[in-house]
Design a protein around this motif. Structure first.
Motif, mmCIF file in Angstrom:
data_model
loop_
_atom_site.group_PDB
_atom_site.id
_atom_site.type_symbol
_atom_site.label_atom_id
_atom_site.label_comp_id
_atom_site.label_asym_id
_atom_site.label_seq_id
_atom_site.Cartn_x
_atom_site.Cartn_y
_atom_site.Cartn_z
ATOM 1 N N LYS A 89 16.675 83.193 37.133
ATOM 2 C CA LYS A 89 17.995 83.560 36.631
ATOM 3 C C LYS A 89 19.048 82.903 37.522
ATOM 4 N N ALA A 90 20.214 82.628 36.942
ATOM 5 C CA ALA A 90 21.299 81.974 37.668
ATOM 6 C C ALA A 90 22.508 82.901 37.719
ATOM 7 N N GLU A 91 23.133 83.006 38.909
ATOM 8 C CA GLU A 91 24.310 83.835 39.098
ATOM 9 C C GLU A 91 25.345 83.035 39.878
ATOM 10 N N LEU A 92 26.626 83.306 39.614
ATOM 11 C CA LEU A 92 27.714 82.656 40.333
ATOM 12 C C LEU A 92 28.449 83.708 41.140
ATOM 13 N N GLY A 93 28.390 83.587 42.476
ATOM 14 C CA GLY A 93 29.027 84.566 43.351
ATOM 15 C C GLY A 93 30.533 84.422 43.373
ATOM 16 N N GLU A 94 31.209 85.435 43.923
ATOM 17 C CA GLU A 94 32.666 85.439 43.983
ATOM 18 C C GLU A 94 33.208 84.349 44.900
ATOM 19 N N ASP A 95 32.538 84.089 46.025
ATOM 20 C CA ASP A 95 33.024 83.125 47.005
ATOM 21 C C ASP A 95 32.258 81.812 46.954
ATOM 22 N N GLU A 166 18.636 86.389 58.641
ATOM 23 C CA GLU A 166 19.270 85.218 59.246
ATOM 24 C C GLU A 166 19.257 84.023 58.305
ATOM 25 N N GLN A 167 18.106 83.745 57.697
ATOM 26 C CA GLN A 167 18.001 82.595 56.797
ATOM 27 C C GLN A 167 18.850 82.783 55.550
ATOM 28 N N GLY A 168 18.862 84.006 55.029
ATOM 29 C CA GLY A 168 19.676 84.286 53.855
ATOM 30 C C GLY A 168 21.157 84.111 54.127
ATOM 31 N N ARG A 169 21.610 84.561 55.292
ATOM 32 C CA ARG A 169 23.013 84.374 55.664
ATOM 33 C C ARG A 169 23.366 82.899 55.753
ATOM 34 N N MET A 172 23.826 81.499 52.295
ATOM 35 C CA MET A 172 25.087 81.943 51.692
ATOM 36 C C MET A 172 26.277 81.219 52.301
ATOM 37 N N LEU A 173 26.213 80.942 53.600
ATOM 38 C CA LEU A 173 27.298 80.216 54.246
ATOM 39 C C LEU A 173 27.401 78.788 53.724
ATOM 40 N N ARG A 174 26.254 78.168 53.469
ATOM 41 C CA ARG A 174 26.272 76.802 52.947
ATOM 42 C C ARG A 174 26.765 76.766 51.501
ATOM 43 N N ARG A 175 26.507 77.821 50.752
ATOM 44 C CA ARG A 175 26.876 77.855 49.341
ATOM 45 C C ARG A 175 28.322 78.300 49.126
ATOM 46 N N ALA A 261 39.571 68.061 59.612
ATOM 47 C CA ALA A 261 38.906 68.241 58.320
ATOM 48 C C ALA A 261 37.480 67.688 58.358
ATOM 49 N N ALA A 262 37.287 66.553 59.016
ATOM 50 C CA ALA A 262 35.947 65.963 59.110
ATOM 51 C C ALA A 262 35.008 66.870 59.894
ATOM 52 N N ILE A 263 35.510 67.461 60.982
ATOM 53 C CA ILE A 263 34.693 68.395 61.767
ATOM 54 C C ILE A 263 34.328 69.609 60.928
ATOM 55 N N ALA A 264 35.302 70.144 60.178
ATOM 56 C CA ALA A 264 35.050 71.321 59.341
ATOM 57 C C ALA A 264 34.012 71.015 58.264
ATOM 58 N N ASN A 265 34.110 69.858 57.640
ATOM 59 C CA ASN A 265 33.149 69.489 56.599
ATOM 60 C C ASN A 265 31.768 69.222 57.178
ATOM 61 N N PHE A 266 31.725 68.630 58.354
ATOM 62 C CA PHE A 266 30.431 68.352 58.998
ATOM 63 C C PHE A 266 29.737 69.648 59.413
ATOM 64 N N MET A 267 30.503 70.589 59.977
ATOM 65 C CA MET A 267 29.926 71.849 60.456
ATOM 66 C C MET A 267 29.816 72.907 59.356
ATOM 67 N N GLU A 268 30.492 72.664 58.219
ATOM 68 C CA GLU A 268 30.547 73.630 57.111
ATOM 69 C C GLU A 268 31.176 74.936 57.568
ATOM 70 N N TYR A 269 32.318 74.813 58.259
ATOM 71 C CA TYR A 269 33.042 75.960 58.800
ATOM 72 C C TYR A 269 34.317 76.207 58.003
ATOM 73 N N ASP A 270 34.782 77.470 58.024
ATOM 74 C CA ASP A 270 36.131 77.787 57.569
ATOM 75 C C ASP A 270 37.137 77.325 58.620
ATOM 76 N N VAL A 271 38.394 77.157 58.198
ATOM 77 C CA VAL A 271 39.447 76.717 59.110
ATOM 78 C C VAL A 271 40.556 77.761 59.141
ATOM 79 N N TYR A 272 40.909 78.194 60.357
ATOM 80 C CA TYR A 272 42.025 79.114 60.563
ATOM 81 C C TYR A 272 43.159 78.342 61.231
#
Length: 489
Positions: A89-95, A166-169, A172-175, A261-272
């Protein structure tokens, strides 16, 4: 005991269960409960497998809140075990903007951990709870059932479930849809967590492939980021907070924002994006910092222009004299403002250890204006100079914009870049002929040559003007001295 004996014993137990179901309604409930308990213990003794149930929602009063372990297990099964399932089954999360494909209800898949075999089953049962139906809009209670041999109970309960979480988190962070946050003025805070930061989707396209800088220097930055990302246990071992500081400095237009922006995209981090001018005092700064999450980049751009936090610290005597001149009320207000010491504590003090895996980035156009205490090693661990465009940086831009790596005009451009200071932003603009439909790379490179030559002539005129101004100033300083000598004569 042989196989026939085990088969006979199983048949006997099954017969006893059948007889119990017939007579249980005709015996006192005390006896019925006791018999049921005995049968359960006997059956458990001969049953070699153990089940763990992970409900989608936990707590009768909190059905609207999904269980974090269930969400993590769903993400883990999607990335690891879904390829072995026949029903998905396929689901689309809020974030998230990427569908999550995982095992469907009444489907089971195997998994292994350290050589131990386990089985996952997705289940859905009807629920009579009115609260559950109200929040879910469907009368179904979903859960996962994890089955394993009972001799592995401690391994599964202790390590495997932590591994799943840990693996599930991480999945989710990558997605997730990464976000760009900015802090709201304290006057807009209404006491809720969402009022401290507001956010939009972070969709900046910059990557290390598109950043115009020397490849060797770029490789050093990437290696440092990878070391940091994989250094959780190392930071714990040496007793330091899991964070890293980067100082980006150089003239305007040299790509500091693109590097972030390049660092954020490489690390897959949010930016504050922290705007210090909207922060009243150190207390507010701490509250803002607490509301940030792990796997994030905290950015303070143009730190040399942010409040009175740069330059050399005032001498204590001068500071005390100024305080004596101020009324008592004003002095109290002054002491409540954001201070350099408050910012330093935010970077590497006790509050910096709240959470983990954070990157702090400062940018400045004027490195010489910053207080040395603010940018010393340990606070800003890596200083990255983003300067004027070099030939190596130009080749990156030529490849990105024109798709060329070699051209006869490269030699001319290399010579010009050694003679004049021009930013990568200006070079990139020179490679963009908006009105031209000619797709030949030579046309764009010729336009860039004209742009660099114009910049070279402008630099000559500016230098000539500054020299004339300096000579005039020196001459004006010498004239009074000549007049004095004539008077003395």
């Amino acid at each position: 005991m042989g196989a026939e004996s085990w088969a006979g014993l199983g048949s006997t137990i099954a017969s006893l269960f059948f007889l119990y179901n017939i007579v249980k309604d005709h015996i006192p409930f005390q006896v019925s409960d006791y018999v049921a308990t005995v049968f359960h213990k006997v059956f458990s003794f001969f049953k070699p497998y153990v089940d763990i149930t992970i409900q989608e929602y936990h707590g009768e009063a909190e059905y609207f809140k999904r269980d974090e372990l269930y969400i993590a297990a769903q993400a883990y099964l999607s990335s690891t075990c879904s390829s072995r399932a026949s029903k998905l089954k396929a689901e689309l999360g809020e974030d998230s903007d990427t569908p999550l494909v995982t095992i469907d209800n009444n489907e089971g898949v195997p998994d292994s951990f350290r050589g131990v075999q386990v089985w996952w089953y997705a289940r859905a049962e009807s629920s009579n709870s009115q609260i559950f139906s109200f929040y879910r809009r469907e009368n179904k209670r979903k859960y996962y059932r994890l089955a394993f041999h009972k001799r592995h109970r401690n391994l599964i309960k202790g390590e495997y479930l932590k591994y799943i979480l840990e693996q599930g988190r991480n999945v989710m962070l990558r997605r997730r849809q990464r976000r760009l946050f900015t802090n709201s003025p304290s006057s807009n805070w209404d006491g809720y967590e969402t009022s401290v930061w507001s956010h939009v989707a972070f969709e900046h396209p910059a990557t290390f492939d598109t950043v115009a800088m020397d490849p060797k220097k770029k490789s050093e930055i990437i290696d440092d980021l990878v070391t940091f990302r994989e250094g959780k246990e190392y930071y714990k071992l040496i007793g330091k907070a899991w964070k890293r500081g980067y100082l980006l400095y150089g003239p305007p237009g040299t790509g500091k924002s693109s590097m972030i922006a390049a660092i954020a995209n490489f690390m897959e981090y949010d930016v504050y994006d922290l705007e210090l001018t909207a922060v009243k005092n150190n207390t507010e700064l701490r509250k803002i910092f607490i509301e940030t999450t792990g796997k994030s980049i905290i950015v303070i751009e143009d730190i040399d222009c942010s409040l009175d936090l740069t330059g050399k610290r005032k001498e204590k005597k001068k500071d005390d004299e100024e305080k004596k001149k101020l009324p008592e009320k004003e002095e109290k207000d002054e002491s409540s403002k954001l201070t350099l010491s408050g910012l330093l504590n935010f970077i590497d003090g006790l509050w910096s250890a709240c959470g983990g895996e954070r990157i702090v980035i400062f940018t400045t156009n004027h490195l010489e204006k910053l207080d040395p205490a603010l940018i010393r090693r340990g606070r800003m661990d890596m200083h990255i100079e983003l300067s004027y465009c070099t030939f190596e940086a130009f080749k990156v831009l030529a490849k990105n914009y024109l798709g060329v790596e070699k051209n006869d005009l490269f030699a001319t451009i290399q010579t010009l870049l050694c003679e004049v200071n021009i930013t990568p932003a200006d070079v990139a603009e020179g490679l963009m002929l908006k009105k031209s439909r000619n797709k030949d790379a030579g046309t764009y490179l010729e336009n860039l040559i004209r742009v660099i030559e114009a910049a070279k002539e402008e630099a000559k005129r500016k230098a000539k003007h500054e020299l004339a101004g300096k000579q005039k100033e020196d001459k004006s300083k010498e004239e009074p001295q000549v007049e004095e000598e004539e008077l003395e004569g």
